[in-house]
Design an enzyme around this catalytic site. Sequence first.
Site, PDB file in Angstrom:
ATOM      1  CB  CYS A  72      -0.382  12.168  -5.067  1.00  0.00           C
ATOM      2  SG  CYS A  72       0.141  10.501  -4.777  1.00  0.00           S
ATOM      3  CG  ASN A 108      -2.928   4.802  -9.756  1.00  0.00           C
ATOM      4  OD1 ASN A 108      -3.945   4.392  -9.206  1.00  0.00           O
ATOM      5  ND2 ASN A 108      -1.868   5.216  -9.086  1.00  0.00           N
ATOM      6  CB  THR A 114      -9.798  -4.959  -8.513  1.00  0.00           C
ATOM      7  OG1 THR A 114      -9.480  -3.556  -8.478  1.00  0.00           O
ATOM      8  CG2 THR A 114     -11.226  -5.145  -8.055  1.00  0.00           C
ATOM      9  N   GLY A 152      -7.117  -4.448 -14.201  1.00  0.00           N
ATOM     10  CA  GLY A 152      -8.150  -5.429 -14.490  1.00  0.00           C
ATOM     11  C   GLY A 152      -7.664  -6.839 -14.692  1.00  0.00           C
ATOM     12  CE  LYS A 186      -3.618   2.624   0.680  1.00  0.00           C
ATOM     13  NZ  LYS A 186      -4.455   2.889  -0.509  1.00  0.00           N
ATOM     14  N   GLY A 187       0.455   2.284  -0.725  1.00  0.00           N
ATOM     15  CA  GLY A 187       1.232   3.516  -0.820  1.00  0.00           C
ATOM     16  C   GLY A 187       1.576   4.110   0.538  1.00  0.00           C
TER      17      GLY A 187
HETATM   18  C1  LIG Z   1      -8.744  -0.061  -2.955  1.00  0.00           C
HETATM   19  C2  LIG Z   1      -7.609   0.359  -3.814  1.00  0.00           C
HETATM   20  C3  LIG Z   1      -6.533   1.051  -3.267  1.00  0.00           C
HETATM   21  C4  LIG Z   1      -5.463   1.462  -4.059  1.00  0.00           C
HETATM   22  N1  LIG Z   1      -4.396   2.114  -3.485  1.00  0.00           N
HETATM   23  C5  LIG Z   1      -3.319   2.455  -4.262  1.00  0.00           C
HETATM   24  C6  LIG Z   1      -2.150   3.051  -3.696  1.00  0.00           C
HETATM   25  O1  LIG Z   1      -2.062   3.262  -2.495  1.00  0.00           O
HETATM   26  N2  LIG Z   1      -1.147   3.402  -4.522  1.00  0.00           N
HETATM   27  C7  LIG Z   1      -1.190   3.170  -5.865  1.00  0.00           C
HETATM   28  O2  LIG Z   1      -0.238   3.486  -6.580  1.00  0.00           O
HETATM   29  N3  LIG Z   1      -2.250   2.572  -6.419  1.00  0.00           N
HETATM   30  C8  LIG Z   1      -3.319   2.204  -5.657  1.00  0.00           C
HETATM   31  N4  LIG Z   1      -4.397   1.583  -6.235  1.00  0.00           N
HETATM   32  C9  LIG Z   1      -4.387   1.322  -7.677  1.00  0.00           C
HETATM   33  C10 LIG Z   1      -3.971  -0.128  -7.989  1.00  0.00           C
HETATM   34  O3  LIG Z   1      -2.667  -0.384  -7.544  1.00  0.00           O
HETATM   35  C11 LIG Z   1      -4.052  -0.396  -9.504  1.00  0.00           C
HETATM   36  O4  LIG Z   1      -3.174   0.471 -10.178  1.00  0.00           O
HETATM   37  C12 LIG Z   1      -5.457  -0.214 -10.045  1.00  0.00           C
HETATM   38  O5  LIG Z   1      -6.405  -0.677  -9.127  1.00  0.00           O
HETATM   39  C13 LIG Z   1      -5.683  -0.923 -11.371  1.00  0.00           C
HETATM   40  O6  LIG Z   1      -5.482  -2.308 -11.250  1.00  0.00           O
HETATM   41  P1  LIG Z   1      -6.688  -3.365 -11.022  1.00  0.00           P
HETATM   42  O7  LIG Z   1      -7.723  -3.049 -12.032  1.00  0.00           O
HETATM   43  O8  LIG Z   1      -6.048  -4.711 -11.186  1.00  0.00           O
HETATM   44  O9  LIG Z   1      -7.179  -3.138  -9.624  1.00  0.00           O
HETATM   45  C14 LIG Z   1      -5.471   1.172  -5.434  1.00  0.00           C
HETATM   46  C15 LIG Z   1      -6.553   0.471  -5.980  1.00  0.00           C
HETATM   47  C16 LIG Z   1      -7.612   0.054  -5.193  1.00  0.00           C
HETATM   48  C17 LIG Z   1      -8.745  -0.703  -5.836  1.00  0.00           C
END
Ligand SMILES: Cc1cc2nc3c(=O)[nH]c(=O)nc-3n(C[C@H](O)[C@H](O)[C@H](O)COP(=O)(O)O)c2cc1C
Lengths: 306, 306, 268, 268
Positions: free
Chosen positions: B132, B194, B268, B246, B47-48
């Site tokens: 950000c 992202n 996700t 995705g 987590k970031g």
């Molecule tokens: C609940 C949640 C929290 C996230 N927190 C961060 C984060 O802290 N830092 C970051 O760079 N991306 C964050 N993301 C983005 C994911 O790392 C990713 O780039 C994005 O969800 C697309 O991938 P996915 O479709 O497989 O989820 C977050 C995504 C979700 C769903």
Amino acid sequence: MTQPDLRVTIGGLELPNPVMTASGTFGYGEEFASYVNLHRLGAVVVKGISLQPRAGNPPPRIVETACGMLNAIGLENVGVDRFLSEKLPYLRRANARVVVNVLGDSIDDYRALAERLSDAEGISALEINISCPNVKKGGVAFGTDAKMARAVTEAVRNATRLPVIVKLSPNVTDITAIASAAADGGADAVSLINTLLGMAIDIRSRRPRLANVVGGLSGPAVKPVALRMVWQVARTVSIPVVGIGGITSAEDAIEFLIAGATAVEVGTANFINPRATEEILAGLIAYLKEHRLASVRELIGSLQLG
Amino acid sequence: MTQPDLRVTIGGLELPNPVMTASGTFGYGEEFASYVNLHRLGAVVVKGISLQPRAGNPPPRIVETACGMLNAIGLENVGVDRFLSEKLPYLRRANARVVVNVLGDSIDDYRALAERLSDAEGISALEINISCPNVKKGGVAFGTDAKMARAVTEAVRNATRLPVIVKLSPNVTDITAIASAAADGGADAVSLINTLLGMAIDIRSRRPRLANVVGGLSGPAVKPVALRMVWQVARTVSIPVVGIGGITSAEDAIEFLIAGATAVEVGTANFINPRATEEILAGLIAYLKEHRLASVRELIGSLQLG
Amino acid sequence: MEHSQTRTSEVVRSERLGSDIFRLTVLAPWIAEAAQPGQFVMVQPADGQDPLLRRPFSIHQVTGAGAVQILFKVVGRGTSLLSRIRQGGQLNVIGPFGKGFALPSGVEENICLIGGGMGIAPLLFLAKRLIGRSAVVGCRLVALLGARTGSELTVLQGEFQQLGLATAIATDDGSSGHHGLVTQLMLQNMAPGDAWRVYTCGPHPMMRGVVEICQGMAWPCQVSLETMMACGMGACLGCAITNPKDPNSYLHVCKDGPVFEMSEVAWR
Amino acid sequence: MEHSQTRTSEVVRSERLGSDIFRLTVLAPWIAEAAQPGQFVMVQPADGQDPLLRRPFSIHQVTGAGAVQILFKVVGRGTSLLSRIRQGGQLNVIGPFGKGFALPSGVEENICLIGGGMGIAPLLFLAKRLIGRSAVVGCRLVALLGARTGSELTVLQGEFQQLGLATAIATDDGSSGHHGLVTQLMLQNMAPGDAWRVYTCGPHPMMRGVVEICQGMAWPCQVSLETMMACGMGACLGCAITNPKDPNSYLHVCKDGPVFEMSEVAWR
Ligand SMILES: Cc1cc2nc3c(=O)[nH]c(=O)nc-3n(C[C@H](O)[C@H](O)[C@H](O)COP(=O)(O)O)c2cc1C
Ligand SMILES: Cc1cc2nc3c(=O)[nH]c(=O)nc-3n(C[C@H](O)[C@H](O)[C@H](O)COP(=O)(O)OP(=O)(O)OC[C@H]3O[C@@H](n4cnc5c(N)ncnc54)[C@H](O)[C@@H]3O)c2cc1C
Ligand SMILES: Cc1cc2nc3c(=O)[nH]c(=O)nc-3n(C[C@H](O)[C@H](O)[C@H](O)COP(=O)(O)OP(=O)(O)OC[C@H]3O[C@@H](n4cnc5c(N)ncnc54)[C@H](O)[C@@H]3O)c2cc1C
Ligand SMILES: Cc1cc2nc3c(=O)[nH]c(=O)nc-3n(C[C@H](O)[C@H](O)[C@H](O)COP(=O)(O)O)c2cc1C
Ligand code: FES
Ligand code: FES
């Protein structure tokens, strides 16, 4: 309770209700005539029309994705002449309000189309698709550059007496800047979103699933992005906004209206349910009654913040 | 047949396989330890982390959408100190390769974080989240402006000996320009995408479904957009690309590798199937065997055009 | 390292307890063995991606045969899909997750379980764990159950009674039991001077009412909360709620809860 | 203005004709009445949005009782969901769409139906419409059917035979009939000198083989094509195929077809 008032006005164009069809997903209207009473819709927005007929892209042109689809139709259309002689007469007989979606490779194309269509009877408005690549400017889409967007809008504005709706591309950093440019250029309204640029790969052949490699994403998958953009644009410009993107149900349409859209266009949903537009209209009326709203206009932009 | 070679290298960081976790979807690793062998993953992206702990946004923070979800967590995290003292030790004991996702409000924040994390043992790389808002520049995201993206990258690059992966925002007109800026700034790799900015409205209360009004769209819905951007970026920059967006199945991961990603991050999907990463890895191995590919590197960027 | 299961489980029973209330019994011994009352499971309503996310459900009962039960009301697509599953069908369930009810350390208190609507679900499991204890010293074990209409409570009330609990019910429509709120049953059934420990789960306004009374009487009370959840396991941070003790941080219902002491929750 | 139906229909029969081959019979009189052989319907595999789009299926048979049949093989999620529908279930089917087979204007020709795999589906409907005609003058009516393995053909072959067609079959694994391609049955069953009219549907390479023979013999031949389709009704323009007669335009399978004269198709 009396019937709620559904009328909305988009840049001088009064519509009996805010449910329209999205260009490219409803053919030239006739295709849906056995499912939908075309006259009852807010308006029918026809497939994008260019000066000359276009063959479009080679197949495969579509691929299904999660809650969405990619298309790379390549703007296949019959051209303005055949549209006027072969397609428009049917829509006029059906008493449909017709919005013609137009597309070109240059500002001259757009101007010429606007002039040509202004002379015709039975057209209610033009929707300017600025997602097309500007061939004179190295193929950068008009819709991704505020200056170009404004220039196209001005050219069309000066060439027609019809209401001008500029249709925005979502593939930009700041859609409010493009919307403002269109407003400054004299647009009567903006509509958004067009498709998001996407891609899919066949892992067996290791080839793109679309012959065109990339295509436009539409359907429920894009709705959250579309709604966000509509909300941003509606807060920014003072002209009406038409909401498009993943609208499948009355609930979806109502979200867009609350976010600030004056009307909506239903796209991909027509493929799954050819009666989608009429059913959305019925659901909207039921919602207005249930919430005791006398007019759909009370809903528009009614989002409560804070 | 012998086991296919799964190793990939991302800017000096050698990974045993290309399946990583996406920041914010895998906690600090420990949450998934009863489902996944953390050591077996390519890497765990946590987590970031920011300099100071952050409480994050008020609830509601998440909402489900068609084949996706919106989140507005607001970058809640324990801060770098507690990360190092409370979270990192577990990951080290589990023998995980740890990539720390970092975020700040200013270039100074990013620099300070990079320095702080470089001093720690057991961190394999930094992933710079430039989605950000830059508070010093009026809240425009670093990731939507090429100049700012380059400046952040340079600052981090000069502050750390660790490999630097810059994580790109998809909410831009031309993601290749931002990727190039990161590469010019000294990034060892870029990761994308992202989340896409989206929104949802509760039509009963006419309020946004997220307290923050807008949030980030993730999940299968965004995959076509992510894949397109990965393909565009991989053709443009010469540094490795990490594909995100995705990815739910091995087939999805393979699409990204074929499009040019050297590794992938699973986001996700972890919520729906906490064993998703391991199952994707198993599916990737099966595919490589079935297609008689001795190394995953033969797959990377193997898209056939024309 | 323990290896939690993610494979699908067999539905060994499917019951309809009301017009839109259903109960599924699923064979998942690894959950049944580990489960504590108040914990929950994350259920995938159907294969495929519509809906995408799992749904949280309280563990309603576990059986010696390794089965886990969930009790639910149809409120949307996910629960509608679940209601269509028949005996012999498959269901993907993971868990148990969260912090359950803290059982009393002694046995000297009277205990009252107060459930509204589907909030009744975790209380049956809790009741089973409590009966052994309170029987020892003859303390009272009471269940107060509320629902929209009487028919929704018939089966459930019977099951609490079978366990030996004194039960009273309240319905919104007055079709059965007290016509009104379940909180109004509290003072009829719980003597103010006695030592009571309260466990409650149900709609937020109901629990707020219960908590107000408990605060007034200085009865300890645990509440089980609901929020939107993406993961259920502390990873997404989506299930945040205000932390009354520290405005600079949030609690997370899936990990810090779903069961909280009433004092841990901000009751606006 | 005719008002086509979009409501769901009842599945009155669900059959399994092979390990992964199924047949559904759906009550939809408005489709059954209008349907012509070679036309297709668009079927929603499940409610919800996964998968999103409808799936096209040839009309396999229509009954006097207003039912429509589709015959399909499980190849992905949509067909897998369809295969789970049981008698009494609901299915959303719209149509009929497209241009079907042009029936011969006279009755003086021999007619051969050549189907491979699920391409057999529309030919049964076509056979039913043809039997009345050819019986008149005693012309031959032949069905040549190909499949992976014999068991997939048992039921279908029987139904063609019941209609009175001479049938011959070919299987990839040689488990029944000719071991090889269905095209190889053509010359055994169709005397080169005779006047034949051919209708074919099946995998593209098979149809190309059929067309090559027909071109050589100057037999008229109609082919039924498949492409990806989003709408099935001429609106999306997604179902384009090369137009050999005009390189500056495309044909659209859902509207110009799915049945084409062999000369209308580019057979690379
Ligand atoms: C609940 C949640 C929290 C996230 N927190 C961060 C984060 O802290 N830092 C970051 O760079 N991306 C964050 N993301 C983005 C994911 O790392 C990713 O780039 C994005 O969800 C697309 O991938 P996915 O479709 O497989 O989820 C977050 C995504 C979700 C769903
Ligand atoms: C820890 C926990 C335990 C629960 N136990 C039970 C139980 O034992 N029995 C039961 O019937 N229900 C229980 N719920 C609520 C249950 O999770 C929701 O009813 C279910 O997710 C709704 O799914 P759906 O697809 O049918 O509805 P949706 O279409 O997703 O939503 C319908 C309505 O329910 C709300 N909702 C959706 N998801 C949640 C959620 N995760 N939490 C709260 N509200 C939600 C939505 O905002 C909407 O108003 C519990 C929730 C939590 C957090
Ligand atoms: C006019 C027409 C008539 C058809 N009639 C029949 C029939 O009678 N019986 C039958 O079994 N099948 C028929 N098909 C094919 C059938 O539509 C596909 O098998 C079905 O859509 C696959 O859906 P799925 O979700 O199971 O597979 P998916 O998971 O969507 O795809 C599985 C595979 O099938 C391919 N495919 C998907 N959709 C189509 C499509 N629309 N056309 C062609 N290939 C596709 C995909 O590229 C993929 O390789 C017909 C197709 C058309 C266009
Ligand atoms: C097959 C297809 C063809 C389209 N053709 C056009 C077009 O010609 N002109 C245009 O402006 N938009 C076109 N669009 C975009 C739609 O009008 C609409 O903006 C987009 O699909 C998003 O809405 P939806 O999600 O409801 O489909 C097309 C979309 C699809 C799916
Ligand atoms: S539901 Fe994901 S952290 Fe609580
Ligand atoms: S499938 Fe839509 S036009 Fe043919």
